[in-house]
Design an enzyme around this catalytic site. Structure first.
Site, PDB file in Angstrom:
ATOM      1  N   GLY A  77       0.780  -1.299   0.024  1.00 47.56           N
ATOM      2  CA  GLY A  77      -0.076  -0.172  -0.107  1.00 47.56           C
ATOM      3  C   GLY A  77       0.861   1.443   0.111  1.00 47.56           C
ATOM      4  N   ALA A  78       1.730   1.375  -0.898  1.00 44.79           N
ATOM      5  CA  ALA A  78       3.027   2.528  -0.765  1.00 44.79           C
ATOM      6  C   ALA A  78       2.467   3.614  -1.842  1.00 44.79           C
ATOM      7  CB  ALA A  78       4.215   1.792  -1.229  1.00 44.79           C
ATOM      8  N   ARG A 137       0.163   5.771  -1.702  1.00 47.01           N
ATOM      9  CA  ARG A 137      -0.195   7.267  -0.876  1.00 47.01           C
ATOM     10  C   ARG A 137       0.014   6.845   0.457  1.00 47.01           C
ATOM     11  NH1 ARG A 137      -5.826   6.366  -0.032  1.00 47.01           N
ATOM     12  NH2 ARG A 137      -6.482   4.459  -0.634  1.00 47.01           N
ATOM     13  N   ASP A 194      -3.646  -7.346  -4.844  1.00 50.83           N
ATOM     14  CA  ASP A 194      -4.606  -7.146  -3.675  1.00 50.83           C
ATOM     15  C   ASP A 194      -4.040  -8.129  -2.439  1.00 50.83           C
ATOM     16  OD1 ASP A 194      -6.589  -7.548  -1.903  1.00 50.83           O
ATOM     17  OD2 ASP A 194      -8.126  -7.861  -3.160  1.00 50.83           O
ATOM     18  N   SER A 229      -2.599   0.003  15.069  1.00 52.52           N
ATOM     19  CA  SER A 229      -3.444   1.120  15.101  1.00 52.52           C
ATOM     20  C   SER A 229      -3.461   1.230  16.852  1.00 52.52           C
ATOM     21  CB  SER A 229      -4.498   1.170  14.547  1.00 52.52           C
ATOM     22  OG  SER A 229      -5.558   2.456  15.079  1.00 52.52           O
ATOM     23  N   TYR A 241     -12.323  -2.965  12.041  1.00 44.09           N
ATOM     24  CA  TYR A 241     -11.043  -2.400  12.126  1.00 44.09           C
ATOM     25  C   TYR A 241     -10.287  -2.677  13.513  1.00 44.09           C
ATOM     26  CZ  TYR A 241      -7.610   1.330  11.205  1.00 44.09           C
ATOM     27  OH  TYR A 241      -6.219   2.067  10.981  1.00 44.09           O
ATOM     28  N   ALA A 258     -10.731  -5.027  15.477  1.00 38.76           N
ATOM     29  CA  ALA A 258     -10.478  -6.573  15.538  1.00 38.76           C
ATOM     30  C   ALA A 258      -9.278  -6.810  14.720  1.00 38.76           C
ATOM     31  CB  ALA A 258     -11.661  -7.223  15.050  1.00 38.76           C
ATOM     32  N   LYS A 316      -6.984  -4.878  13.913  1.00 39.37           N
ATOM     33  CA  LYS A 316      -5.542  -4.094  14.290  1.00 39.37           C
ATOM     34  C   LYS A 316      -5.048  -4.676  15.526  1.00 39.37           C
ATOM     35  CE  LYS A 316      -4.996  -1.294  11.035  1.00 39.37           C
ATOM     36  NZ  LYS A 316      -3.754  -1.358  10.023  1.00 39.37           N
ATOM     37  N   ILE A 367      -3.271  10.347  12.175  1.00 38.03           N
ATOM     38  CA  ILE A 367      -2.219  10.758  11.299  1.00 38.03           C
ATOM     39  C   ILE A 367      -2.714  11.260   9.895  1.00 38.03           C
ATOM     40  CG2 ILE A 367      -0.020  10.095   9.997  1.00 38.03           C
ATOM     41  CD1 ILE A 367       0.343   9.588  13.115  1.00 38.03           C
TER      42      ILE A 367
HETATM   43  P1  NAP Z   1      -4.784   5.470   3.010  1.00 40.94           P
HETATM   44  O1  NAP Z   1      -4.362   6.843   2.856  1.00 40.94           O
HETATM   45  O2  NAP Z   1      -6.246   4.934   3.028  1.00 40.94           O
HETATM   46  O3  NAP Z   1      -4.012   4.316   2.317  1.00 40.94           O
HETATM   47  C1  NAP Z   1      -4.285   3.077   2.283  1.00 40.94           C
HETATM   48  C2  NAP Z   1      -3.042   2.333   1.519  1.00 40.94           C
HETATM   49  O4  NAP Z   1      -3.464   0.815   1.487  1.00 40.94           O
HETATM   50  C3  NAP Z   1      -3.459   2.545   0.062  1.00 40.94           C
HETATM   51  O5  NAP Z   1      -1.978   2.881  -0.543  1.00 40.94           O
HETATM   52  C4  NAP Z   1      -4.013   1.525  -0.725  1.00 40.94           C
HETATM   53  O6  NAP Z   1      -3.489   1.154  -2.083  1.00 40.94           O
HETATM   54  C5  NAP Z   1      -3.662   0.320   0.052  1.00 40.94           C
HETATM   55  N1  NAP Z   1      -4.596  -0.741   0.194  1.00 40.94           N
HETATM   56  C6  NAP Z   1      -5.901  -0.962   0.494  1.00 40.94           C
HETATM   57  N2  NAP Z   1      -6.373  -2.285   0.235  1.00 40.94           N
HETATM   58  C7  NAP Z   1      -5.248  -2.920  -0.233  1.00 40.94           C
HETATM   59  C8  NAP Z   1      -5.331  -4.338  -0.792  1.00 40.94           C
HETATM   60  N3  NAP Z   1      -6.138  -5.046  -0.921  1.00 40.94           N
HETATM   61  N4  NAP Z   1      -4.175  -4.614  -1.441  1.00 40.94           N
HETATM   62  C9  NAP Z   1      -2.847  -3.663  -1.549  1.00 40.94           C
HETATM   63  N5  NAP Z   1      -3.048  -2.515  -1.019  1.00 40.94           N
HETATM   64  C10 NAP Z   1      -4.192  -1.977  -0.298  1.00 40.94           C
HETATM   65  O7  NAP Z   1      -4.300   4.964   4.683  1.00 40.94           O
HETATM   66  P2  NAP Z   1      -3.103   5.390   5.573  1.00 40.94           P
HETATM   67  O8  NAP Z   1      -3.714   6.542   6.395  1.00 40.94           O
HETATM   68  O9  NAP Z   1      -1.952   5.832   4.616  1.00 40.94           O
HETATM   69  O10 NAP Z   1      -2.993   4.069   6.349  1.00 40.94           O
HETATM   70  C11 NAP Z   1      -1.943   3.153   6.269  1.00 40.94           C
HETATM   71  C12 NAP Z   1      -2.075   2.198   7.402  1.00 40.94           C
HETATM   72  O11 NAP Z   1      -1.841   2.817   8.653  1.00 40.94           O
HETATM   73  C13 NAP Z   1      -3.299   1.075   7.473  1.00 40.94           C
HETATM   74  O12 NAP Z   1      -2.699  -0.032   7.712  1.00 40.94           O
HETATM   75  C14 NAP Z   1      -3.924   2.076   8.609  1.00 40.94           C
HETATM   76  O13 NAP Z   1      -4.750   1.061   9.239  1.00 40.94           O
HETATM   77  C15 NAP Z   1      -2.875   2.480   9.414  1.00 40.94           C
HETATM   78  N6  NAP Z   1      -3.366   3.534  10.305  1.00 40.94           N
HETATM   79  C16 NAP Z   1      -3.339   4.895   9.814  1.00 40.94           C
HETATM   80  C17 NAP Z   1      -3.647   5.678  10.914  1.00 40.94           C
HETATM   81  C18 NAP Z   1      -4.236   7.484  10.365  1.00 40.94           C
HETATM   82  O14 NAP Z   1      -4.460   7.942  11.241  1.00 40.94           O
HETATM   83  N7  NAP Z   1      -3.878   7.411   9.032  1.00 40.94           N
HETATM   84  C19 NAP Z   1      -3.786   5.632  12.182  1.00 40.94           C
HETATM   85  C20 NAP Z   1      -3.632   4.345  12.733  1.00 40.94           C
HETATM   86  C21 NAP Z   1      -3.327   3.247  11.783  1.00 40.94           C
HETATM   87  P3  NAP Z   1      -4.256   1.818  -3.406  1.00 40.94           P
HETATM   88  O15 NAP Z   1      -4.685   3.092  -2.902  1.00 40.94           O
HETATM   89  O16 NAP Z   1      -3.434   1.294  -4.211  1.00 40.94           O
HETATM   90  O17 NAP Z   1      -5.569   1.072  -3.482  1.00 40.94           O
END
Ligand code: NAP
Length: 249
Positions: free
Chosen positions: A14-15, A17, A65, A144, A157, A159, A161, A190
């Site tokens: 998921g790199a 973005r 995926d 998380s 979510y 469950a 995490k 974040i």
């Molecule tokens: P985001 O901006 O929504 O990005 C999610 C990423 O996951 C995207 O790059 C997306 O890829 C990828 N993804 C989703 N489903 C996928 C799949 N089936 N196969 C491969 N890639 C997949 O989320 P984020 O905020 O950067 O979050 C990144 C991680 O940090 C997540 O695990 C999230 O739960 C965790 N997290 C975030 C926060 C926060 O506050 N932001 C807090 C706690 C934990 P595509 O765009 O290519 O589909």
């Protein structure tokens, strides 16, 4: 000065973005060559590859995926074809499908578990074969704070995490004797597309519970991932480290 990850090969899921993008750039800036996985963000991932190359590192993209076992395997195969090994795996990809328990559909529970928890299992499973053979490796799972404290509207979510945390500790115990460390990072709130989807009211109420009184940056998470991916953390395994401005302590 020698870079922290010179000559290392890192896979980030998921790199394209958000946090994954910041993590990939941080590891590349410290000398790692990257395999960057995406599912739908193709243009963003191509742009990321250019930025990584400008930093002097190599990068290849794999569309997959991660919730599908065989697709996850193609990511690791690409790393082997391109670089011959994998040193670092960052399980970052994740989704949310929030709703209160009474309204949560079964498929929304399943898809969040399948991507966030099973996806990490799939990538660990395929990577561990390589790391076991070379008797070294760093696995970093993005959990998380919600996996620690729960949240109304995020049964699925939370469950997934929390599951990541149990999986991190179990895999850490299984692989420690082979020189592989496994740790989890638990971000609070974040800035990313995931949290941009919150209403201002939701964001304000979350920030009110953050002692440092602000939303974190993706780079705050990337800095910890870099530490856990490097030899600076070689005596740390099975840990969950929060990056949350003090939200949970
Ligand atoms: P985001 O901006 O929504 O990005 C999610 C990423 O996951 C995207 O790059 C997306 O890829 C990828 N993804 C989703 N489903 C996928 C799949 N089936 N196969 C491969 N890639 C997949 O989320 P984020 O905020 O950067 O979050 C990144 C991680 O940090 C997540 O695990 C999230 O739960 C965790 N997290 C975030 C926060 C926060 O506050 N932001 C807090 C706690 C934990 P595509 O765009 O290519 O589909």
């Amino acid at each position: 000065m020698e870079k922290l990850l010179s000559g290392k090969v890192a896979v980030v899921t998921g790199a394209g973005r958000g946090l994954g993008r910041a993590i990939a750039l941080k590891l590349a800036a410290e000398g790692a060559n990257l395999v960057v996985n995406y599912r739908s963000s193709e243009a963003e991932t191509q742009k990321l590859i250019k930025e990584i190359e400008e930093l002097g590192s190599k990068a290849v993209a794999v569309k997959a995926d991660i919730s599908k076992y065989d697709e996850a395997e193609t990511i690791i195969k690409k790393a082997l074809d391109e670089y011959g090994t994998v040193d670092i795996l960052v399980n970052n990809a994740g989704i949310t499908k929030d709703n209160l328990l009474l309204r949560m559909k079964e498929e929304d529970f399943d898809s969040v578990i399948n991507v966030n928890l099973k996806g990490a299992f799939n990538c660990i499973k395929h990577t561990s074969r390589v790391m076991l053979k070379k008797k070294s490796g760093k696995i970093i799972n993005i959990s998380s704070v919600i996996g620690l404290i729960g949240n109304a509207g995020q049964v699925n979510y939370a469950a997934a995490k929390a599951g990541i945390i149990g999986m991190t500790k179990s895999v850490a115990k299984e692989l420690a004797s082979r020189g592989i460390t496994v740790n989890a990072v638990a971000p609070g709130i974040i800035k990313s597309d995931m949290t941009d989807a919150l209403t201002d009211k939701q964001r304000e109420s979350i920030v009110a519970a953050v002692p440092l009184n602000k939303v974190g940056e993706a780079e705050d998470v990337a800095n910890l991932v870099l530490f856990l991916a490097s030899d600076l953390s070689s005596y740390i395994t099975g840990q969950v480290i929060n990056v949350d401005g003090g939200m949970v302590m």
